[in-house]
Design a protein around this motif. Structure first.
Motif, mmCIF file in Angstrom:
data_model
loop_
_atom_site.group_PDB
_atom_site.id
_atom_site.type_symbol
_atom_site.label_atom_id
_atom_site.label_comp_id
_atom_site.label_asym_id
_atom_site.label_seq_id
_atom_site.Cartn_x
_atom_site.Cartn_y
_atom_site.Cartn_z
ATOM 1 N N ARG A 14 -3.904 3.392 41.556
ATOM 2 C CA ARG A 14 -3.406 4.355 42.218
ATOM 3 C C ARG A 14 -4.512 4.850 43.512
ATOM 4 O O ARG A 14 -3.864 5.049 44.531
ATOM 5 C CB ARG A 14 -3.268 5.669 41.544
ATOM 6 C CG ARG A 14 -2.030 5.710 40.500
ATOM 7 C CD ARG A 14 -1.743 6.946 39.980
ATOM 8 N NE ARG A 14 -2.745 7.531 38.756
ATOM 9 C CZ ARG A 14 -2.763 6.979 37.551
ATOM 10 N NH1 ARG A 14 -1.858 6.355 37.196
ATOM 11 N NH2 ARG A 14 -3.597 7.779 36.888
ATOM 12 N N GLU A 17 -3.693 2.276 46.104
ATOM 13 C CA GLU A 17 -2.456 2.523 46.954
ATOM 14 C C GLU A 17 -2.519 3.722 47.699
ATOM 15 O O GLU A 17 -2.211 3.518 49.017
ATOM 16 C CB GLU A 17 -1.382 2.929 45.876
ATOM 17 C CG GLU A 17 -0.014 3.368 46.368
ATOM 18 C CD GLU A 17 1.033 3.386 45.285
ATOM 19 O OE1 GLU A 17 2.240 3.488 45.659
ATOM 20 O OE2 GLU A 17 0.557 3.507 44.133
ATOM 21 N N LYS A 18 -3.463 4.466 47.296
ATOM 22 C CA LYS A 18 -3.531 5.829 48.299
ATOM 23 C C LYS A 18 -4.466 5.655 49.635
ATOM 24 O O LYS A 18 -3.973 5.926 50.603
ATOM 25 C CB LYS A 18 -4.241 6.809 47.572
ATOM 26 C CG LYS A 18 -4.560 8.302 48.133
ATOM 27 C CD LYS A 18 -5.242 9.220 47.509
ATOM 28 C CE LYS A 18 -5.411 10.373 48.472
ATOM 29 N NZ LYS A 18 -6.629 11.269 47.816
ATOM 30 N N ALA A 114 1.034 -1.765 44.585
ATOM 31 C CA ALA A 114 0.337 -0.675 45.244
ATOM 32 C C ALA A 114 0.157 -0.846 46.766
ATOM 33 O O ALA A 114 0.078 -0.026 47.465
ATOM 34 C CB ALA A 114 -1.265 -0.784 44.480
#
Length: 141
Positions: A14, A17-18, A114
């Protein structure tokens, strides 16, 4: 992300991905964390993503699988929803020995999700069924 990955691994994906959404690249500290958590699978998985080797195949019924072209050119089927890859390394290192969380193909699927870099292919349900049955027949040989 696969439901069976440890929370730390899911959180890292995550964060990747961010960071990628915000800056269009993955910072070195996240790449080091990727190598730390996923070990020897990390660098080859990143190479597969760079080569755009991951394709998400979907059908009108909503079913989806991922196909990854391995470094040898062979196609492997990955199921991100149940954390499974059809390659021999997954069978041996992940299932039998338990010394790896994932193989490079499955990690490439998670990373391409991602990074938003999956190739997309929509096929009729019958074609998806044939593709999966063909994979099963090849494994039986």
């Amino acid at each position: 992300m696969g439901a069976t990955l440890p929370a730390l691994a899911e959180e890292l994906l995550r964060e990747i991905e961010k960071a990628f959404c915000e800056t269009s690249h993955v910072p070195d500290d996240l790449l080091l964390a990727l190598k730390f958590i996923f070990g020897a699978s990390a660098v080859p998985a990143l190479d597969l993503v760079d080569r755009q080797s991951v394709t998400r195949i979907t059908s009108p019924s909503g079913r989806q699988v991922y196909q990854v072209v391995g470094s040898s050119g062979k196609h492997y089927t990955c199921y991100a929803s149940c954390h499974f890859c059809s390659c021999p390394a997954f069978m041996f290192s992940v299932l039998r020995k338990g010394d790896s969380l994932v193989c490079k193909h499955l990690l490439a699927v998670y990373l391409s999700q991602a990074l938003g870099s999956c190739q997309e292919l929509t096929v009729p349900d019958k074609q998806l069924t044939r593709l999966l049955l063909q994979e099963e027949e090849e494994e039986e040989r």
